[in-house]
Design a protein around this motif. Structure first.
Motif, PDB file in Angstrom:
ATOM      1  N   VAL A 138      84.960  62.572  85.456  1.00  0.00           N
ATOM      2  CA  VAL A 138      85.500  62.132  86.739  1.00  0.00           C
ATOM      3  C   VAL A 138      85.975  63.363  87.495  1.00  0.00           C
ATOM      4  N   PHE A 139      85.524  63.495  88.746  1.00  0.00           N
ATOM      5  CA  PHE A 139      85.839  64.665  89.544  1.00  0.00           C
ATOM      6  C   PHE A 139      86.898  64.335  90.599  1.00  0.00           C
ATOM      7  N   ALA A 193      82.287  56.283  84.986  1.00  0.00           N
ATOM      8  CA  ALA A 193      82.393  57.240  83.884  1.00  0.00           C
ATOM      9  C   ALA A 193      82.598  56.555  82.542  1.00  0.00           C
ATOM     10  N   LEU A 194      83.199  55.363  82.552  1.00  0.00           N
ATOM     11  CA  LEU A 194      83.504  54.646  81.312  1.00  0.00           C
ATOM     12  C   LEU A 194      82.442  53.627  80.918  1.00  0.00           C
ATOM     13  N   LEU A 198      86.526  61.434  77.596  1.00  0.00           N
ATOM     14  CA  LEU A 198      86.532  61.355  79.053  1.00  0.00           C
ATOM     15  C   LEU A 198      87.142  62.632  79.609  1.00  0.00           C
ATOM     16  N   LEU A 199      86.395  63.330  80.466  1.00  0.00           N
ATOM     17  CA  LEU A 199      86.839  64.566  81.089  1.00  0.00           C
ATOM     18  C   LEU A 199      87.200  64.272  82.538  1.00  0.00           C
ATOM     19  N   VAL A 250      90.991  61.735  76.104  1.00  0.00           N
ATOM     20  CA  VAL A 250      90.990  62.205  77.491  1.00  0.00           C
ATOM     21  C   VAL A 250      91.448  63.653  77.573  1.00  0.00           C
ATOM     22  N   LEU A 251      90.704  64.446  78.346  1.00  0.00           N
ATOM     23  CA  LEU A 251      91.124  65.783  78.761  1.00  0.00           C
ATOM     24  C   LEU A 251      91.254  65.751  80.275  1.00  0.00           C
TER      25      LEU A 251
END
Length: 265
Positions: free
Chosen positions: A87-88, A154-155, A162-163, A194-195
């Protein structure tokens, strides 16, 4: 140590990243070592240009290290990984596709079974509070809703990792707080590792289990702070909790000391 022996969701060991510009050689990261346990929520903070986003690119295989190694789910990262979600800061939705069809774009690219993809999309729409906006186009959605669609996308394939690269940086303060609460809830429901890269120390402390601090370029790990907050975090009460205040203070002190060392060198 072989990749199969690692039990970490993400392992970055002795990693340096160097690249050449037209004028000079640049070291973006130097001897970075960090690991993430399965299901853990890690936030990465540091000054602009310190290599935070580079760490996410390394974990996803979009960038190869100049030295050291990166492992994901116990496997050496040797190229772009399909088993991550990304995710951006900008939702990057296709304007001619509805919210539902933007989410399903992931399924089309991955050739997921149609029924499975539809069921998973319905599940994520309900989970993220998008019910009633499935057929809305991006221009009909608020910034927060657009990021919810991006998160669903994203998921969709149930990634183990997840980034998130400053996903709420462009949102107004109130919407950002709401998205923090939603992300924390969704993470607890999914159990995804998550990161999160963020410039906001308070966001990092509210969301994460641990906060990793990166120095100014060349980026290296300045320290790590464990967040001693309960799993269930009411936003208002958390912000005024002494544990929250203590964690944000320690992070600022770490980053301030690290910056002073860089200047002193």
């Amino acid at each position: 140590m072989s990749g199969s022996m690692s039990s970490y969701a993400v392992e970055i060991a002795g990693v340096s990243v160097r690249f050449r510009t037209k004028k000079r050689d640049v070291t973006a990261l130097h001897d970075v070592t960090m690991h993430v346990e399965p299901g853990e929520f890690i936030a990465i903070v540091g000054p602009s240009g310190c290599g935070k986003s580079t760490l996410l690119k390394l974990a996803s295989g979009l960038l190869a290290p100049s030295a050291g190694h990166v492992r994901l789910q116990g496997e050496d990262v040797t190229g772009a990984r399909k088993d991550v979600g990304y995710v951006f800061q900008k939702a990057a939705l296709l304007e001619w596709r509805t919210a539902r069809k933007n989410i399903l774009l992931q399924a089309e690219m991955r050739h997921m079974p149609a029924r499975q993809a539809r069921e998973r999309t319905d599940e994520l729409i309900a989970m993220t509070g998008l019910t009633g906006f499935e057929d809305a186009y991006p221009h009909e959605l608020s910034g927060g809703m657009q990021q919810r669609v991006a998160l669903c996308r994203a998921l969709l394939h149930r990634p183990p990792v997840l980034l998130m690269d400053e996903p709420f940086g462009a949102l107004d303060a109130l919407t950002r707080e709401q998205m923090n609460v939603e992300l924390r809830r969704i993470w607890q429901e999914t159990g995804t590792t998550v990161l999160l890269v963020t410039h906001s120390i308070s966001e990092a402390v509210y969301l994460a289990d641990r906060v990793v601090m990166i120095t100014a370029r060349p980026g290296t790990v300045a320290g790590t702070v464990d967040i001693e907050l309960p799993a269930e975090r009411d936003y208002g009460r958390t912000m005024s909790a002494p544990e929250f205040t203590d964690a944000t203070r320690r992070i600022r002190e770490h980053l301030g000391a690290a910056q002073a060392e860089v200047v002193g060198d």
